[in-house]
Design an enzyme around this catalytic site. Structure first.
Site, short mmCIF file in Angstrom:
data_model
loop_
_atom_site.label_atom_id
_atom_site.label_comp_id
_atom_site.label_asym_id
_atom_site.label_seq_id
_atom_site.Cartn_x
_atom_site.Cartn_y
_atom_site.Cartn_z
N LYS A 267 0.97 -1.14 -0.24
CA LYS A 267 0.00 0.09 0.01
C LYS A 267 0.92 1.12 0.02
O LYS A 267 1.61 1.44 0.90
CB LYS A 267 -0.92 -0.15 1.33
CG LYS A 267 -1.77 1.35 1.22
CD LYS A 267 -2.88 1.11 2.50
CE LYS A 267 -3.29 2.65 2.82
NZ LYS A 267 -4.39 2.40 3.86
N LYS A 279 -10.62 12.34 8.74
CA LYS A 279 -10.05 11.81 9.77
C LYS A 279 -10.08 13.06 10.89
O LYS A 279 -10.00 14.16 10.45
CB LYS A 279 -8.65 11.35 9.73
CG LYS A 279 -8.46 9.84 9.10
CD LYS A 279 -7.19 9.70 8.98
CE LYS A 279 -6.89 8.32 8.29
NZ LYS A 279 -7.50 7.00 8.77
N ASP A 349 -12.65 6.53 4.00
CA ASP A 349 -11.35 6.43 4.86
C ASP A 349 -10.93 4.98 4.73
O ASP A 349 -9.92 4.45 5.03
CB ASP A 349 -11.54 6.71 6.21
CG ASP A 349 -10.34 7.13 6.89
OD1 ASP A 349 -9.16 6.94 6.02
OD2 ASP A 349 -10.26 7.17 7.95
N GLU A 351 -9.70 3.28 2.15
CA GLU A 351 -9.28 3.36 0.86
C GLU A 351 -8.20 2.43 0.40
O GLU A 351 -8.04 2.31 -0.57
CB GLU A 351 -8.76 4.80 0.69
CG GLU A 351 -7.66 5.24 0.90
CD GLU A 351 -6.96 5.00 2.69
OE1 GLU A 351 -7.79 5.08 3.45
OE2 GLU A 351 -5.86 4.44 2.71
N ARG A 353 -7.82 -0.55 0.94
CA ARG A 353 -8.47 -2.07 0.30
C ARG A 353 -8.85 -1.63 -1.26
O ARG A 353 -8.92 -2.60 -1.97
CB ARG A 353 -9.42 -2.67 1.03
CG ARG A 353 -10.54 -1.58 1.39
CD ARG A 353 -11.61 -2.22 2.54
NE ARG A 353 -11.02 -1.54 4.04
CZ ARG A 353 -11.65 -2.14 4.97
NH1 ARG A 353 -12.75 -2.56 4.98
NH2 ARG A 353 -10.95 -1.66 6.03
N1 BES Z 1 -4.49 4.22 6.87
C1 BES Z 1 -5.54 3.77 7.65
C2 BES Z 1 -5.16 2.91 9.03
C3 BES Z 1 -4.68 3.29 10.11
C4 BES Z 1 -5.27 4.21 10.96
C5 BES Z 1 -3.31 2.79 10.36
C6 BES Z 1 -4.59 4.40 12.13
C7 BES Z 1 -2.64 3.31 11.34
C8 BES Z 1 -3.23 4.19 12.26
C9 BES Z 1 -6.89 3.07 6.84
O1 BES Z 1 -6.87 3.67 5.74
C10 BES Z 1 -8.11 3.69 7.65
O2 BES Z 1 -8.23 4.78 7.59
N2 BES Z 1 -8.92 2.63 7.93
C11 BES Z 1 -9.98 2.68 8.70
C12 BES Z 1 -10.94 1.79 7.99
C13 BES Z 1 -12.56 2.03 8.81
C14 BES Z 1 -13.01 3.28 7.99
C15 BES Z 1 -13.18 0.70 8.29
C16 BES Z 1 -9.76 2.63 10.28
O3 BES Z 1 -8.85 1.66 10.59
O4 BES Z 1 -10.23 3.47 10.92
ZN ZN Z 2 -4.99 4.62 4.71
MN MN Z 3 -8.10 5.39 5.54
#
Ligand code: BES
Ligand code: ZN
Ligand code: MN
Length: 495
Positions: A267, A279, A349, A351, A353
């Protein structure tokens, strides 16, 4: 940094710093005993006076020891003699690196390879020493107008008492150095801010990497290419950004051309603001690290190329930003992936996947032996495993076991979570083939469930590195993980 084996008498050696180990109760290692004798017992006398306990991680710096020609002696604690585990040994090396760089020594002679460490051989010890001493000198200064006081250590010799081991020690050195190069590249890219390290910048770095090795080839796919391939999921994420997305493809040829490649998909989200599902502001800067999976693919390929591993590899890095914009994905939007499956985007968010599913489908054209994707995919993984283990899921248990083992060997561990059918229901969508989120529960697993729908044609494993790729707080910075795990996995495969 250069490393070389050293035999001969350490008390006669002139170097800036001589490094010897003691166990608890001041039980000396062979070199420590020799120095103590050469100094007429002064070494142990001084250690007693200073109350040196020799617990793992303890260090003490001595100057001008009688009978010894080196400027400094760095005494390193190795803990209880009967209980020196690989992890404890690694902790001692890290403490050594810290104390050694503080002395401003340019060269050193290190007698730690002679320590008796449970379950490992000289090659492993040399690999860990070379890797950790080099990483201990890592500083990220390219964005500062003055670099400040940088470590000057440039050469460390490793003392051996019997010559027979030197071949294995040299192999370990080569491997440790290669892993360190890979980690350094991964860290440098990750620590760069999002306004510098854009998808285009990542692509340029891949081109530079390919320029350095005749065994590495690079192809950069532009958005127009992705359009033709039908990568509607990947493109939907980058539509909200002014930086064009790139699909970076690296091919390393170390074996016969017909041998199926091991494929790494990373990624490469160079900044994740969440998109319209924005966020919170707190710590959002850390989302520059959302390309750490991609950086680890570049780092691992670099390590493999440096070692000239007899394997074929393909690295695929979907690189994009995720920002809010008039053109950005909106909750409820439905996009069509390269595989033809439609996805309802309930949270913009989620994104990672979306960009990964198209990259995973794309790997089919390389007829891969196996595919491993690496992604800072879910905050839920940090909740589940904290910052110690990467999350591991996959559709092939042999592959998962091999990755777990490589993690234990390299001290860059992963922990497996179940990818049971039962969780798949959480991705149901009323309007598309699937939703891009599976609700609050088991977020790391449902994210992997989503990816699993695009990996049915090959052996596949997924590493969620959200908790391991960087550290927050005072010592904020990329860790270079999971380059050690991946490189060790490749070393094990290469046999
Ligand atoms: N890049 C983030 C995941 C992440 C968050 C990694 C905090 C490290 C620290 C990813 O793109 C994301 O935002 N995932 C969301 C998914 C949710 C919306 C289902 C998450 O983990 O909140
Ligand atoms: Zn992300
Ligand atoms: Mn994200």
């Amino acid at each position: 940094m250069d490393f070389a084996p050293h035999t001969g008498a350490i008390d006669k050696k002139r170097t800036h710093c001589l490094i010897v180990g003691f166990h608890e109760k001041l039980k000396p290692t062979p070199s420590a005993e020799l120095l103590d004798r050469a100094s007429n017992g002064t070494l142990v006398k001084v250690l007693k006076r200073e109350g040196f306990k020799a617990r793992t991680g303890d260090t003490l710096l001595l100057h001008q020891l009688p009978g010894c020609r080196s400027d400094r002696i760095l005494v390193v604690g190795l803990g209880k003699k009967k209980e020196l585990s690989p992890a404890q040994f690694a902790k001692s090396i890290d403490a050594t690196a810290k104390a050694l760089t503080a002395t401003h020594s340019k060269q050193a002679l290190c007698a730690l390879p002679e320590a008796q460490v449970e379950e490992v051989d000289i090659r492993w010890k040399a690999r860990q020493l070379a890797l950790r001493l080099q990483q201990g000198c890592y500083r990220f200064t390219s964005m500062k107008s003055e670099a400040g006081d940088l470590p000057v250590l440039s050469r460390v010799d490793f003392h051996l008492d019997d010559r027979q081991n030197s071949k294995e020690l040299e192999r370990g050195i080569i491997e440790g150095k290669a892993m360190a190069s890979g980690m350094t590249l991964a860290k440098d890219l990750a620590n760069l801010p999002g306004n510098v390290c854009t998808p285009t910048y990542l692509a340029d770095q891949a081109i530079r990497l390919a320029d350095r090795f005749s065994t590495v080839k690079v192809t950069i796919l532009e958005e127009s290419d992705m359009e033709k391939l039908g990568m509607g999921a990947l493109l939907s994420v980058s539509r909200g950004s002014r930086q064009p997305a790139k699909l970076i493809v690296l091919e390393y040829l170390g074996a016969k051309a017909k041998d199926k490649p091991i494929t790494l998909v990373g990624k490469g989200l160079t900044f994740d603001a969440g998109g319209i599902s924005l966020k919170p502001a707190q710590n959002m800067d850390e989302m520059k690290y959302d390309m750490c999976g991609g950086a680890s693919v570049l780092g691992t390929l670099l390590a493999a190329a440096e070692m000239a591993l007899p394997l074929n590899l393909v690295g695929v890095i979907p690189a994009s930003e995720n920002l809010p914009d008039g053109e950005a994905n909106k909750p409820g939007d439905i996009v069509k992936s390269m595989a033809g499956k439609t996805v309802e985007i309930l949270n913009t968010d989620a994104e990672g996947r979306l960009i990964l599913c198209d990259a995973l489908t794309f790997t089919e054209r390389y007829d891969p032996e196996l595919v491993i994707d690496i992604a800072t995919l879910t905050g839920a993984c940090v909740v589940a495993l904290g910052h110690h283990a990467s999350g591991l899921l996959g559709n092939d248990d042999k592959l998962c076991q091999a990755l777990l083992k490589a993690g234990r060997t390299s001290l860059d561990r992963a922990w497996q979570l179940p990818l049971w059918e039962d969780y798949q229901d959480q991705l149901k969508s009323n309007f598309a083939d699937m939703a891009n989120i599976g609700g609050r529960d088991a977020g790391t697993i449902t994210a992997a469930c989503f990816l699993s729908r695009f990996t049915e044609k090959f052996q596949w494993a997924h590493l969620d590195i959200a908790g391991t790729a960087w550290i927050s707080g005072q010592n904020k910075g990329a860790t270079g993980r999971p380059v050690p795990l991946l490189t060790q996995f490749l070393l094990d495969r290469a046999g």
